[in-house]
Design a protein around this motif. Structure first.
Motif, PDB file in Angstrom:
ATOM      1  N   GLU A 190       0.803  -1.212   0.000  1.00 15.52           N
ATOM      2  CA  GLU A 190       0.000   0.000   0.000  1.00 15.52           C
ATOM      3  C   GLU A 190       0.843   1.272   0.000  1.00 15.52           C
ATOM      4  O   GLU A 190       0.465   2.271  -0.615  1.00 15.52           O
ATOM      5  N   HIS A 191       1.987   1.237   0.699  1.00 14.55           N
ATOM      6  CA  HIS A 191       2.783   2.449   0.869  1.00 14.55           C
ATOM      7  C   HIS A 191       4.267   2.158   0.633  1.00 14.55           C
ATOM      8  O   HIS A 191       4.807   1.187   1.173  1.00 14.55           O
ATOM      9  N   ILE A 192       4.903   3.011  -0.158  1.00 20.20           N
ATOM     10  CA  ILE A 192       6.340   2.919  -0.413  1.00 20.20           C
ATOM     11  C   ILE A 192       6.984   4.236  -0.003  1.00 20.20           C
ATOM     12  O   ILE A 192       6.543   5.311  -0.414  1.00 20.20           O
ATOM     13  N   VAL A 193       8.040   4.144   0.818  1.00 14.23           N
ATOM     14  CA  VAL A 193       8.802   5.323   1.220  1.00 14.23           C
ATOM     15  C   VAL A 193      10.268   5.067   0.887  1.00 14.23           C
ATOM     16  O   VAL A 193      10.843   4.077   1.338  1.00 14.23           O
ATOM     17  N   VAL A 194      10.856   5.953   0.084  1.00  8.93           N
ATOM     18  CA  VAL A 194      12.265   5.822  -0.305  1.00  8.93           C
ATOM     19  C   VAL A 194      12.989   7.096   0.123  1.00  8.93           C
ATOM     20  O   VAL A 194      12.588   8.199  -0.264  1.00  8.93           O
ATOM     21  N   GLU A 195      14.046   6.928   0.912  1.00 10.67           N
ATOM     22  CA  GLU A 195      14.749   8.078   1.474  1.00 10.67           C
ATOM     23  C   GLU A 195      16.249   8.021   1.170  1.00 10.67           C
ATOM     24  O   GLU A 195      16.896   7.001   1.405  1.00 10.67           O
ATOM     25  N   GLN A 196      16.766   9.118   0.658  1.00  7.03           N
ATOM     26  CA  GLN A 196      18.208   9.281   0.435  1.00  7.03           C
ATOM     27  C   GLN A 196      18.833   8.131  -0.349  1.00  7.03           C
ATOM     28  O   GLN A 196      19.895   7.625   0.006  1.00  7.03           O
ATOM     29  N   CYS A 197      18.155   7.745  -1.397  1.00  5.15           N
ATOM     30  CA  CYS A 197      18.689   6.718  -2.287  1.00  5.15           C
ATOM     31  C   CYS A 197      19.098   7.398  -3.594  1.00  5.15           C
ATOM     32  O   CYS A 197      18.449   7.251  -4.638  1.00  5.15           O
ATOM     33  N   GLY A 198      20.165   8.172  -3.533  1.00  7.75           N
ATOM     34  CA  GLY A 198      20.580   8.986  -4.660  1.00  7.75           C
ATOM     35  C   GLY A 198      20.993   8.211  -5.884  1.00  7.75           C
ATOM     36  O   GLY A 198      20.987   8.750  -6.992  1.00  7.75           O
ATOM     37  N   SER A 199      21.347   6.933  -5.715  1.00  6.45           N
ATOM     38  CA  SER A 199      21.794   6.127  -6.849  1.00  6.45           C
ATOM     39  C   SER A 199      20.658   5.344  -7.505  1.00  6.45           C
ATOM     40  O   SER A 199      20.845   4.776  -8.584  1.00  6.45           O
ATOM     41  N   LEU A 200      19.493   5.313  -6.861  1.00  7.93           N
ATOM     42  CA  LEU A 200      18.373   4.517  -7.377  1.00  7.93           C
ATOM     43  C   LEU A 200      17.836   5.131  -8.672  1.00  7.93           C
ATOM     44  O   LEU A 200      17.375   6.274  -8.686  1.00  7.93           O
ATOM     45  N   VAL A 201      17.875   4.366  -9.739  1.00  4.43           N
ATOM     46  CA  VAL A 201      17.473   4.873 -11.047  1.00  4.43           C
ATOM     47  C   VAL A 201      15.956   4.979 -11.163  1.00  4.43           C
ATOM     48  O   VAL A 201      15.425   5.982 -11.649  1.00  4.43           O
ATOM     49  N   THR A 202      15.250   3.936 -10.728  1.00  6.96           N
ATOM     50  CA  THR A 202      13.790   3.933 -10.866  1.00  6.96           C
ATOM     51  C   THR A 202      13.123   3.214  -9.709  1.00  6.96           C
ATOM     52  O   THR A 202      13.710   2.324  -9.084  1.00  6.96           O
ATOM     53  N   VAL A 203      11.896   3.612  -9.447  1.00  5.19           N
ATOM     54  CA  VAL A 203      10.971   2.776  -8.682  1.00  5.19           C
ATOM     55  C   VAL A 203      10.356   1.839  -9.716  1.00  5.19           C
ATOM     56  O   VAL A 203       9.931   2.299 -10.782  1.00  5.19           O
ATOM     57  N   PRO A 204      10.319   0.533  -9.473  1.00  8.19           N
ATOM     58  CA  PRO A 204       9.855  -0.398 -10.506  1.00  8.19           C
ATOM     59  C   PRO A 204       8.480  -0.022 -11.071  1.00  8.19           C
ATOM     60  O   PRO A 204       7.502   0.072 -10.324  1.00  8.19           O
ATOM     61  N   ILE A 205       8.423   0.187 -12.374  1.00  8.10           N
ATOM     62  CA  ILE A 205       7.176   0.572 -13.023  1.00  8.10           C
ATOM     63  C   ILE A 205       6.095  -0.504 -12.834  1.00  8.10           C
ATOM     64  O   ILE A 205       4.908  -0.207 -12.758  1.00  8.10           O
ATOM     65  N   GLY A 206       6.525  -1.758 -12.731  1.00  9.51           N
ATOM     66  CA  GLY A 206       5.574  -2.853 -12.565  1.00  9.51           C
ATOM     67  C   GLY A 206       4.736  -2.758 -11.308  1.00  9.51           C
ATOM     68  O   GLY A 206       3.667  -3.384 -11.210  1.00  9.51           O
ATOM     69  N   LEU A 207       5.186  -1.951 -10.332  1.00  6.83           N
ATOM     70  CA  LEU A 207       4.413  -1.800  -9.102  1.00  6.83           C
ATOM     71  C   LEU A 207       3.122  -1.031  -9.330  1.00  6.83           C
ATOM     72  O   LEU A 207       2.238  -1.010  -8.467  1.00  6.83           O
ATOM     73  N   ALA A 208       2.988  -0.405 -10.479  1.00  9.38           N
ATOM     74  CA  ALA A 208       1.733   0.264 -10.822  1.00  9.38           C
ATOM     75  C   ALA A 208       0.589  -0.740 -10.911  1.00  9.38           C
ATOM     76  O   ALA A 208      -0.589  -0.373 -10.778  1.00  9.38           O
ATOM     77  N   ASP A 209       0.913  -2.011 -11.120  1.00 12.83           N
ATOM     78  CA  ASP A 209      -0.114  -3.049 -11.237  1.00 12.83           C
ATOM     79  C   ASP A 209      -0.615  -3.550  -9.882  1.00 12.83           C
ATOM     80  O   ASP A 209      -1.533  -4.372  -9.835  1.00 12.83           O
ATOM     81  N   VAL A 210       0.004  -3.074  -8.802  1.00  9.13           N
ATOM     82  CA  VAL A 210      -0.467  -3.459  -7.465  1.00  9.13           C
ATOM     83  C   VAL A 210      -1.715  -2.635  -7.153  1.00  9.13           C
ATOM     84  O   VAL A 210      -1.636  -1.430  -6.919  1.00  9.13           O
ATOM     85  N   SER A 211      -2.852  -3.271  -7.153  1.00  6.46           N
ATOM     86  CA  SER A 211      -4.117  -2.546  -6.991  1.00  6.46           C
ATOM     87  C   SER A 211      -4.217  -1.860  -5.636  1.00  6.46           C
ATOM     88  O   SER A 211      -4.891  -0.839  -5.496  1.00  6.46           O
ATOM     89  N   ALA A 212      -3.526  -2.399  -4.626  1.00  9.57           N
ATOM     90  CA  ALA A 212      -3.619  -1.845  -3.274  1.00  9.57           C
ATOM     91  C   ALA A 212      -2.760  -0.600  -3.089  1.00  9.57           C
ATOM     92  O   ALA A 212      -2.944   0.138  -2.116  1.00  9.57           O
ATOM     93  N   LEU A 213      -1.822  -0.334  -4.011  1.00 10.74           N
ATOM     94  CA  LEU A 213      -0.857   0.748  -3.828  1.00 10.74           C
ATOM     95  C   LEU A 213      -1.554   2.104  -3.748  1.00 10.74           C
ATOM     96  O   LEU A 213      -2.283   2.502  -4.652  1.00 10.74           O
TER      97      LEU A 213
END
Length: 240
Positions: A170-193
């Motif tokens: 349901e909830h994603i929190v990303v903090e100080q991850c300067g090297s992270l290129v993307t949040v996985p696009i596939g997570l858009a398919d999680v209906s609960a998000l």
């Protein structure tokens, strides 16, 4: 230990901080109804196997424990000198654990496979340098009940995941991850998000916006109320 023993503190449900070397069977047996436990110190002591077991294995006997916090404190030495090489076996974790917090453990992402299989886990907070390494590939069949995921400061660059890896997230929190290129696009398919929060993670902003657009399109297609929210901090990153 008998419940009538004066040393048994059946009413204690929270211990905010205890040292790893205090996690003995005798000490933990005095708090059979413990629900929340924080362990702070040199966690290698907790994980060290002695006579085919470890102090961590004593936690499996805490049938009522729901929240566990593991803070690797190696002061005055740097955390890198107390890096955990692995996690205990799945059966050594408290059986009814709902929330797990890790900090400064510097684990390799491959050990996330153990945490993924915790059967009742709903909240996972990876604080500063809990896991380190450039890539995380979640295993299939894990995180069946996970609702809240926090990823703190790390050198993670590539996070590969799709909807079936986090079916109830349901909830994603990303903090100080300067090297992270993307949040996985596939997570858009999680209906609960419902929400994504990015704090000082500029490279992942574009992918998070794509997820937002997909969630909006899904709601329109299904004629449902659009309730997804994207939060980006600091605000100047929103304008990029």
């Amino acid at each position: 230990m008998d419940s009538e023993d004066p040393l048994v503190q059946g009413s204690i449900q929270t211990i905010s901080t205890i040292s790893p070397d205090s996690c003995t069977e005798n000490i933990l047996a005095r708090t059979p109804n413990l629900k929340k436990l924080g362990i702070r110190g040199k966690l290698v002591i907790l994980m060290k196997v002695n006579k085919n077991s470890s102090l961590f294995a004593n936690l499996a006997k805490l049938d009522n424990l729901e929240k566990l916090k593991l803070l690797n404190d190696t002061f005055p030495r740097p955390p890198s000198e107390g890096k955990l090489r692995s996690l205990p076996q799945l059966y050594e974790f408290p059986p009814h654990l709902i929330k797990l917090t890790l900090s400064d453990t510097l684990l390799d992402w491959k050990h996330m496979s153990t945490i993924a299989m915790l059967p009742n886990l709903e909240v996972l907070k990876l604080k500063v340098c809990a896991f380190m390494g450039p890539q995380w590939d979640p295993i299939d069949g894990g995180f069946r009940l996970l609702k809240y995921l926090q990823i703190g400061k790390t050198d993670l660059e590539r996070w590969k995941a799709s909807g079936h890896h986090f079916p109830r997230l349901e909830h994603i929190v990303v903090e100080q991850c300067g090297s992270l290129v993307t949040v996985p696009i596939g997570l858009a398919d999680v209906s609960a998000l419902q929400t994504i929060e990015l704090h000082h993670t500029p490279s992942a902003v574009y992918s998070a916006r794509l997820i937002q657009e997909q969630k909006q399109a899904q709601a329109l297609q299904k004629q449902q109320r659009y309730g997804f929210k994207l939060h980006i901090y600091p605000l100047e990153e929103v304008m990029k």
